[in-house]
Design a protein around this motif. Sequence first.
Motif, PDB file in Angstrom:
ATOM      1  N   ILE A  15      24.773  42.873  40.878  1.00 55.88           N
ATOM      2  CA  ILE A  15      25.861  43.880  41.539  1.00 55.88           C
ATOM      3  C   ILE A  15      27.201  43.711  41.245  1.00 55.88           C
ATOM      4  O   ILE A  15      27.839  42.355  41.053  1.00 55.88           O
ATOM      5  CB  ILE A  15      25.747  43.310  43.252  1.00 55.88           C
ATOM      6  CG1 ILE A  15      24.327  43.578  43.783  1.00 55.88           C
ATOM      7  CG2 ILE A  15      26.739  44.295  43.937  1.00 55.88           C
ATOM      8  CD1 ILE A  15      24.055  43.020  45.004  1.00 55.88           C
ATOM      9  N   ILE A  16      27.913  44.655  41.063  1.00 56.20           N
ATOM     10  CA  ILE A  16      29.484  44.822  40.882  1.00 56.20           C
ATOM     11  C   ILE A  16      30.220  45.291  42.280  1.00 56.20           C
ATOM     12  O   ILE A  16      29.878  46.329  42.678  1.00 56.20           O
ATOM     13  CB  ILE A  16      29.952  45.836  39.513  1.00 56.20           C
ATOM     14  CG1 ILE A  16      29.221  45.503  38.482  1.00 56.20           C
ATOM     15  CG2 ILE A  16      31.281  45.932  39.620  1.00 56.20           C
ATOM     16  CD1 ILE A  16      29.332  46.231  37.267  1.00 56.20           C
TER      17      ILE A  16
ATOM     18  N   THR B 144      26.808  49.153  41.271  1.00 55.88           N
ATOM     19  CA  THR B 144      28.208  49.165  41.601  1.00 55.88           C
ATOM     20  C   THR B 144      28.477  49.502  42.975  1.00 55.88           C
ATOM     21  O   THR B 144      28.161  51.007  43.445  1.00 55.88           O
ATOM     22  CB  THR B 144      28.851  49.857  40.606  1.00 55.88           C
ATOM     23  OG1 THR B 144      28.569  49.432  39.387  1.00 55.88           O
ATOM     24  CG2 THR B 144      30.411  49.662  40.927  1.00 55.88           C
ATOM     25  N   VAL B 145      29.010  48.593  43.847  1.00 52.77           N
ATOM     26  CA  VAL B 145      29.368  48.735  45.141  1.00 52.77           C
ATOM     27  C   VAL B 145      30.977  49.086  45.359  1.00 52.77           C
ATOM     28  O   VAL B 145      31.566  47.913  44.997  1.00 52.77           O
ATOM     29  CB  VAL B 145      28.882  47.633  46.294  1.00 52.77           C
ATOM     30  CG1 VAL B 145      29.430  48.207  47.583  1.00 52.77           C
ATOM     31  CG2 VAL B 145      27.505  47.666  46.163  1.00 52.77           C
ATOM     32  N   GLU B 146      31.647  50.121  45.523  1.00 53.35           N
ATOM     33  CA  GLU B 146      33.224  50.442  45.779  1.00 53.35           C
ATOM     34  C   GLU B 146      33.226  50.762  47.212  1.00 53.35           C
ATOM     35  O   GLU B 146      32.885  51.553  47.830  1.00 53.35           O
ATOM     36  CB  GLU B 146      33.175  51.655  45.076  1.00 53.35           C
ATOM     37  CG  GLU B 146      34.745  51.822  45.031  1.00 53.35           C
ATOM     38  CD  GLU B 146      35.036  52.918  43.912  1.00 53.35           C
ATOM     39  OE1 GLU B 146      35.413  52.753  42.632  1.00 53.35           O
ATOM     40  OE2 GLU B 146      35.211  54.109  44.063  1.00 53.35           O
TER      41      GLU B 146
ATOM     42  N   GLY C 227      32.702  40.015  40.716  1.00 53.38           N
ATOM     43  CA  GLY C 227      33.672  40.879  41.303  1.00 53.38           C
ATOM     44  C   GLY C 227      34.653  41.334  40.161  1.00 53.38           C
ATOM     45  O   GLY C 227      34.757  40.862  39.114  1.00 53.38           O
ATOM     46  N   ARG C 228      35.304  42.636  40.630  1.00 54.78           N
ATOM     47  CA  ARG C 228      35.971  43.395  39.802  1.00 54.78           C
ATOM     48  C   ARG C 228      37.470  43.508  40.580  1.00 54.78           C
ATOM     49  O   ARG C 228      37.583  44.043  41.379  1.00 54.78           O
ATOM     50  CB  ARG C 228      35.808  44.820  39.393  1.00 54.78           C
ATOM     51  CG  ARG C 228      36.645  45.583  38.559  1.00 54.78           C
ATOM     52  CD  ARG C 228      36.194  46.996  38.388  1.00 54.78           C
ATOM     53  NE  ARG C 228      36.969  47.816  37.768  1.00 54.78           N
ATOM     54  CZ  ARG C 228      38.317  48.406  38.129  1.00 54.78           C
ATOM     55  NH1 ARG C 228      38.487  48.408  39.498  1.00 54.78           N
ATOM     56  NH2 ARG C 228      38.667  49.276  37.705  1.00 54.78           N
ATOM     57  N   VAL C 229      38.539  42.567  40.050  1.00 56.31           N
ATOM     58  CA  VAL C 229      39.699  42.623  40.913  1.00 56.31           C
ATOM     59  C   VAL C 229      40.980  43.034  40.152  1.00 56.31           C
ATOM     60  O   VAL C 229      41.398  42.430  39.193  1.00 56.31           O
ATOM     61  CB  VAL C 229      39.878  41.073  41.358  1.00 56.31           C
ATOM     62  CG1 VAL C 229      41.362  41.058  42.224  1.00 56.31           C
ATOM     63  CG2 VAL C 229      38.786  40.420  42.144  1.00 56.31           C
ATOM     64  N   GLN C 230      41.078  44.293  40.506  1.00 56.83           N
ATOM     65  CA  GLN C 230      42.182  44.985  39.502  1.00 56.83           C
ATOM     66  C   GLN C 230      43.487  44.897  40.141  1.00 56.83           C
ATOM     67  O   GLN C 230      44.556  45.319  39.363  1.00 56.83           O
ATOM     68  CB  GLN C 230      41.742  46.476  39.579  1.00 56.83           C
ATOM     69  CG  GLN C 230      42.235  47.405  40.856  1.00 56.83           C
ATOM     70  CD  GLN C 230      41.383  47.481  42.046  1.00 56.83           C
ATOM     71  OE1 GLN C 230      40.572  46.441  42.199  1.00 56.83           O
ATOM     72  NE2 GLN C 230      41.703  48.154  43.035  1.00 56.83           N
TER      73      GLN C 230
END
Length: 255
Positions: A55-56, A20-22, A106-109
């Motif tokens: 990968i997130i 997880t890349v933030e 992709g995590r698009v919040q």
Amino acid sequence: MGTDRANGSLYTTIDNKVATVEFGHPAGNSFVTELLDRLTTEINTLSNNENISVIILRSEGKRAFCGGASFDELTAIENLEEGEKFFSGFAHVINAMRKCKKVIIGRVQGKTVGGGVGLAAACDYVFASIEASIRLSELTIGIAPLVIAPAVQRKIGTAALSELSLAPTEWQNAYWAKEKGLFAKVFDSIKEMDKEIDFFTHQLSNYNPEALYKWKKVLWEDTDHWDKLLTERAAISGSLVLSDFTTKALSKYKK
């Protein structure tokens, strides 16, 4: 709570076979050159990590996913070389994601603008919350979404790209983005979205990594010329940001 670092933050955690890349930045998770360079390097590193399969890509906080290009850096550009270098940062990230050997989720919040839309488009599969509206605002300041356009067009097509880019003051909601193909799934809450991401990535990480890589290459067919194309687009963007129109438009953002 988000980062207060002027050059932004970037953290990677690995759980089983999922990395997880933030990324984060105090100005709406926007991108400065250093953060773009760090993200490119990290994606390239993870691409060669045989211990992970997925990968997130996510951003800090519960509000904006990505504010696009840093206005502080845009207003500080003084010549063609600086302009090309800045926009090349987005070109390098998109190309790194395109060539990455791992599937990128992709995590698009929340809301995403400009380069952030390109970042979402360069992911292989995107989960979004209902708050994840999108906008391509570049024309309002005298530039155009030249560097990210190939990635966005690949996902949503020319007609939707035209609709999005030629109405630069209008937000399109998450369901519009899903209908056009940018988002795969939209959820009513971040909690619900994260639960599904955990399940999805766990399942994906247990598939044959070689098969995932070979299939990703198929999904990205006919994009090998992007190394040259996006660099050329970065140079054009670098010249546009120096135009009288853009200089005047950006002057109100100068501190």
